[in-house]
Design an enzyme around this catalytic site. Structure first.
Site, PDB file in Angstrom:
ATOM      1  N   ASP A  64      10.208   5.948   2.711  1.00  0.00           N
ATOM      2  CA  ASP A  64      11.177   5.108   2.142  1.00  0.00           C
ATOM      3  C   ASP A  64      11.285   5.220   0.691  1.00  0.00           C
ATOM      4  OD1 ASP A  64      12.096   3.992   4.610  1.00  0.00           O
ATOM      5  OD2 ASP A  64      10.593   2.643   4.497  1.00  0.00           O
ATOM      6  N   ASP A  93       5.270   9.587   0.941  1.00  0.00           N
ATOM      7  CA  ASP A  93       5.699   8.442   1.485  1.00  0.00           C
ATOM      8  C   ASP A  93       7.031   8.780   2.005  1.00  0.00           C
ATOM      9  OD1 ASP A  93       6.436   5.344   1.811  1.00  0.00           O
ATOM     10  OD2 ASP A  93       7.597   5.766   0.009  1.00  0.00           O
TER      11      ASP A  93
END
Length: 284
Positions: free
Chosen positions: A47, A45
């Site tokens: 963020d 991922d």
């Protein structure tokens, strides 16, 4: 028509040469070729996993006064954050915020603890060890800007995110990645579908040869869904005490055995490094 997971990479500001890769797809000459002999596949991922902030929230500092007007904030609707961010980006353009300013915010995002060490570890490995992919509900411009500035772009074979580009007037346009039927995920992206499709397609392209193991490193609620696609040989790395970790613990309590993957919470990228080192010492 849904986007292919391979057609979502950043288009550089200066056009690069375009060539056909060995998979028969069009790509920028700067985009790495996909190997057919990597042992492991690892998804990240962006963020609050690679960077220690939400990039969409961070870009708000570029707005006049460093905040958004109340009327704009009030347009947010649950599970439709992508649509909300499209309005935010339009507002920033109307206020004269330049592409350079927006990219500068993305480039300055701080990494999560230990993430540079983890990415350097992956860089240090032979090319046949890891196929590295970023899967994010941010957007391609923010991710590309940060990876380039941090010096880690060559490590990532693919960046899969909401497609974004600056138009000739300097406005950043973003569109949803795809449509899907998953009830857990925001309407613009189901990471489980992406991980499932990407892995299956890559195995097919590798002549049916599966990866020895698949890893997923994340933090958010939308990272919980792809962890359910992993097999007992695979590993989910949820950021400790973040939504992905809490949802995994809740499932393990409510439905033991439903989540088949190994679970290794992390507070620092170094935690992931230690686990990967142990796995690489095991027999295939």
């Amino acid at each position: 028509m849904r986007d292919s997971v391979f057609n979502c990479c950043f288009v550089p500001p200066t056009p690069a040469a375009v060539v056909d890769d060995e998979l028969g797809r069009r790509r920028n000459a700067t985009q790495p070729l996909l190997r057919s002999d990597c042992r492991f596949l690892i998804f990240f991922d962006f963020d609050e996993t690679l960077v220690d902030e939400c990039s969409d929230d961070a870009v708000v500092v570029a707005a006049p006064g460093g905040s958004l007007p109340g009327w704009l904030k009030d347009t947010y609707r649950p599970a439709r954050y992508n649509e909300y961010m499209q309005r935010v980006l339009a507002y920033l353009a109307e206020q004269g915020v330049s592409p350079a300013t927006i990219q500068g915010v993305a480039e300055s995002l701080p990494p999560c603890p230990g993430i540079p060490s983890l990415l350097r570890f992956l860089q240090s490995r032979p090319p046949c060890d890891f196929e590295v992919v970023c899967v994010s509900d941010a957007n391609t411009v923010f991710i590309e800007a940060w990876l380039q500035k941090a010096g880690f772009r060559p490590l990532f074979q693919r960046v899969i995110s909401n497609p974004a580009h600056f138009d000739e007037d300097g406005r950043l346009h973003m569109r949803p990645f795809h449509a899907h039927d998953c009830q857990r995920c925001p309407v613009n992206m189901c990471k489980a579908e992406i991980v499932r499709r990407y892995t299956a397609q890559r195995v097919q392209e590798r002549g049916g040869q599966p990866f020895q193991r698949v890893f997923y490193v994340g933090d958010g609620a939308n990272d919980f869904c792809p962890s359910l696609t992993l097999s007992p040989r695979d590993t989910a790395f949820p950021r400790r005490d973040f939504p992905m970790h809490r949802l995994i613990r809740e499932m393990e309590e409510a439905k033991p055995g439903e989540l088949r993957a190994n679970v290794v919470p992390w507070s620092s990228g170094e935690d992931v490094v230690h686990t990967l080192q142990k796995i690489m010492e095991e027999r295939p």
